[in-house]
Design a protein around this motif. Structure first.
Motif, PDB file in Angstrom:
ATOM      1  N   ASP A 187       0.873  -1.166   0.000  1.00 38.31           N
ATOM      2  CA  ASP A 187       0.000   0.000   0.000  1.00 38.31           C
ATOM      3  C   ASP A 187       0.912   1.218   0.000  1.00 38.31           C
ATOM      4  O   ASP A 187       1.434   1.631   1.041  1.00 38.31           O
ATOM      5  N   TYR A 188       1.113   1.769  -1.195  1.00 42.72           N
ATOM      6  CA  TYR A 188       2.026   2.895  -1.359  1.00 42.72           C
ATOM      7  C   TYR A 188       1.459   4.109  -0.643  1.00 42.72           C
ATOM      8  O   TYR A 188       0.286   4.469  -0.817  1.00 42.72           O
ATOM      9  N   ARG A 189       2.281   4.766   0.163  1.00 41.02           N
ATOM     10  CA  ARG A 189       1.825   5.883   0.978  1.00 41.02           C
ATOM     11  C   ARG A 189       1.953   7.218   0.247  1.00 41.02           C
ATOM     12  O   ARG A 189       3.049   7.595  -0.199  1.00 41.02           O
ATOM     13  N   ILE A 190       0.830   7.939   0.123  1.00 41.09           N
ATOM     14  CA  ILE A 190       0.818   9.314  -0.364  1.00 41.09           C
ATOM     15  C   ILE A 190       0.862  10.197   0.878  1.00 41.09           C
ATOM     16  O   ILE A 190      -0.055  10.172   1.692  1.00 41.09           O
ATOM     17  N   PRO A 191       1.914  10.980   1.071  1.00 44.02           N
ATOM     18  CA  PRO A 191       2.078  11.681   2.341  1.00 44.02           C
ATOM     19  C   PRO A 191       1.087  12.831   2.527  1.00 44.02           C
ATOM     20  O   PRO A 191       0.586  13.417   1.571  1.00 44.02           O
ATOM     21  N   SER A 192       0.825  13.133   3.786  1.00 45.41           N
ATOM     22  CA  SER A 192       0.041  14.317   4.129  1.00 45.41           C
ATOM     23  C   SER A 192       0.958  15.533   4.141  1.00 45.41           C
ATOM     24  O   SER A 192       2.190  15.409   4.087  1.00 45.41           O
ATOM     25  N   GLU A 193       0.384  16.712   4.243  1.00 46.54           N
ATOM     26  CA  GLU A 193       1.187  17.931   4.322  1.00 46.54           C
ATOM     27  C   GLU A 193       2.076  17.914   5.558  1.00 46.54           C
ATOM     28  O   GLU A 193       3.239  18.323   5.505  1.00 46.54           O
ATOM     29  N   ALA A 194       1.539  17.402   6.678  1.00 50.77           N
ATOM     30  CA  ALA A 194       2.319  17.337   7.914  1.00 50.77           C
ATOM     31  C   ALA A 194       3.499  16.387   7.774  1.00 50.77           C
ATOM     32  O   ALA A 194       4.591  16.642   8.303  1.00 50.77           O
ATOM     33  N   GLU A 195       3.303  15.283   7.041  1.00 53.14           N
ATOM     34  CA  GLU A 195       4.395  14.331   6.824  1.00 53.14           C
ATOM     35  C   GLU A 195       5.468  14.934   5.924  1.00 53.14           C
ATOM     36  O   GLU A 195       6.669  14.724   6.143  1.00 53.14           O
TER      37      GLU A 195
END
Length: 381
Positions: A200-208
Motif C-alpha cells: 500500500d504505497y503511501r501518499i504523504p500528508s502535508e504534515a508528513e
C-alpha cells in the motif's frame, strides 16, 4: 527561397525619395513580408512550449496546467528550461523510482551556500519529483504514483501533491482532508531480484512532508545540495556535470571546484564507509541534524559530520535502547547488537527508521549497513 532585404533598400535609397519616411518604412516592411514566402517544403520552426506559471495562482488543480512537459504527460519529457537532475544517492521510498526536475523563472538563478546546504534558490523556483514503478504486475508496466512539487514563494517553500489517474493522462492536486491525512494506493511490482511485492504505497500528508523537510521550523528541500549534485548526468545534448549544466542554463551563478561530494551507495568501487555515509546522508540526515526533527538524538548523520565515528553512532549509547543487550547505536563487529540495524530492519511504526517514506525493509540498504558494522574491529571502551 529568395528574399529581398527591403530594409537595406530603404536605408540606402530613402534619402533620395521625396516621400514621407514613415510611409516608405511601411511600404518596405510590407514588401519584405510578401517577398519572403517560403518555398515548397519549408517548415517554420515553432518556439519551445513555455512553462505556465503564475506565482499568485499556483498550485494549479492539474499538473498539466504548468506545461512542464511536452507530448503525453506520462512521458515526463521536459520542455526547455525544465532541467532534469539526479542526486548521487537516492532516498528510499518503498522501491519507487523517481524523475526529478527543476525550473526557475527567467532571469533568476540559485546561489551556492556550502557543500552540504541546499542551493539558495530564487523565489518562483519549482522542484518537481515524480514517483513511479516500471515493473507493475501483471505485465511489467510503468505506473506513476504521484508527483510532488516544492514551490518557493516569497513566504518560503510550499508543498503541492498530485496523484495520477489510472489512465496516466493527468495528475490532480490533493486538497482538503486527503492532504491533511494522507492516503494509500495499492500496487504490485517486481523487484530486481525477481520477487513480487504487494504494498500500500503511501501518499504523504502535508504534515508528513513538513516533518521530513523541516529545518529551523521552516520547510526546505533535501536532495539539492552541491555535495549530491556534483556528478555527471546524461542530458539530451550530452553528458555534463550537473552543477556546470545549471551554470550553462543560467540557473546557477558559480560553484567551487573542491566540493566534498557524496557517492552512489550502490557503487562497490567506492570505499565502504563513504558508501554508508552517503546512504545515511540522503535517507536520515534531514532529521538527524541540528534544528531538525530528531535534533534531540545523539547522532548527526550529515555527510560532512559522519567522518567522526561518534556522530555516526559507533559505540554511542542510544537515546532509546532496544533492550539490555541492544544499547549501542552501532556496536562494532556485531550488527545484531546495533540499534541502527534494528531500526532499519523493522517495519513497525513505533520502531522503524526512517519513520516516514517507507513501509517495507530496504534490503540493499540494510545489507550495506550490516557489511559496514561487521567490518569494524575496534571494540568500544
Amino acid at each position: 527561397m529568395f528574399c529581398v532585404d527591403w530594409g537595406i533598400v530603404y536605408i540606402r535609397y530613402s534619402k533620395n525619395i521625396s516621400v514621407k519616411p514613415k510611409f516608405i518604412l511601411f511600404l518596405f516592411t510590407f514588401l519584405s513580408i510578401i517577398s519572403c514566402k517560403p518555398d515548397e517544403g519549408y517548415v517554420e520552426t515553432q518556439p519551445e512550449t513555455a512553462v505556465n506559471f503564475n506565482i499568485n495562482e499556483v498550485p494549479y488543480a492539474k499538473l498539466s496546467t504548468y506545461s512542464f512537459f511536452k507530448g503525453e504527460l506520462k512521458n515526463l519529457d521536459p520542455v526547455a528550461k525544465v532541467l532534469p537532475y539526479e542526486p548521487s544517492s537516492s532516498l528510499f521510498t518503498d522501491y519507487a523510482l523517481k524523475k526529478r526536475f527543476v525550473w526557475m523563472p527567467a532571469g533568476t538563478k540559485a546561489a551556492y551556500d556550502g557543500d552540504d546546504k541546499s542551493l539558495n534558490f530564487p523565489v518562483g523556483t519549482v522542484l518537481i519529483k515524480s514517483f513511479y514503478y516500471n515493473t507493475v504486475q501483471p505485465n511489467n508496466g510503468t505506473k506513476i504514483m504521484e508527483t510532488r512539487l516544492m514551490i518557493k514563494k516569497s513566504s518560503g517553500w510550499t508543498f503541492a501533491e498530485y496523484i495520477w489517474n489510472d489512465a496516466q493522462t493527468e495528475a490532480t492536486l490533493v486538497t482538503g482532508t486527503d492532504f491533511t491525512s494522507g492516503s494509500t494506493k495499492a500496487v504490485s511490482f517486481k523487484k530486481d531480484n525477481g520477487n513480487v511485492m504487494d504494498i500500500d504505497y503511501r501518499i504523504p500528508s502535508e504534515a508528513e512532508c513538513f516533518a521530513c523537510h523541516k529545518l529551523n521550523n521552516q520547510p526546505v528541500p533535501i536532495g539539492v545540495k552541491p555535495q549530491n549534485l556534483n556528478k555527471t548526468y546524461g542530458y539530451s545534448d550530452g553528458v555534463k556535470n550537473q552543477l556546470q549544466k545549471m551554470v550553462n542554463e543560467g540557473y546557477l551563478g558559480s560553484y567551487p571546484s573542491n566540493i566534498v561530494s557524496t557517492v552512489d551507495y550502490h557503487d562497490t568501487t567506492k570505499p565502504l564507509d563513504i558508501r554508508l555515509r552517503s546512504y545515511l546522508d540522503i535517507n536520515c540526515a534531514h532529521c538527524h541534524q541540528d534544528n531538525a526533527r530528531c535534533d534531540y538524538r545523539a547522532i548527526r548523520l550529515n555527510f560532512s559530520k559522519t567522518n567522526i565515528l561518534a556522530n555516526l553512532g559507533v559505540c554511542v549509547t542510544a537515546d532509546e535502547p532496544v533492550d539490555a543487550t541492544i544499547q549501542k547505536i552501532i556496536m562494532p563487529g556485531n550488527h545484531n547488537k546495533s540499534v541502527m540495524n534494528y531500526r532499519l530492519t523493522s517495519v513497525a511504526e513505533s520502531n522503524r527508521m526512517p519513520l516516514l517514506g517507507r513501509t517495507v525493509v530496504h534490503d540493499e540498504g540494510v545489507a550495506l549497513l550490516q557489511q559496514y558494522i561487521n567490518s569494524l574491529t575496534q571494540p568500544c571502551n
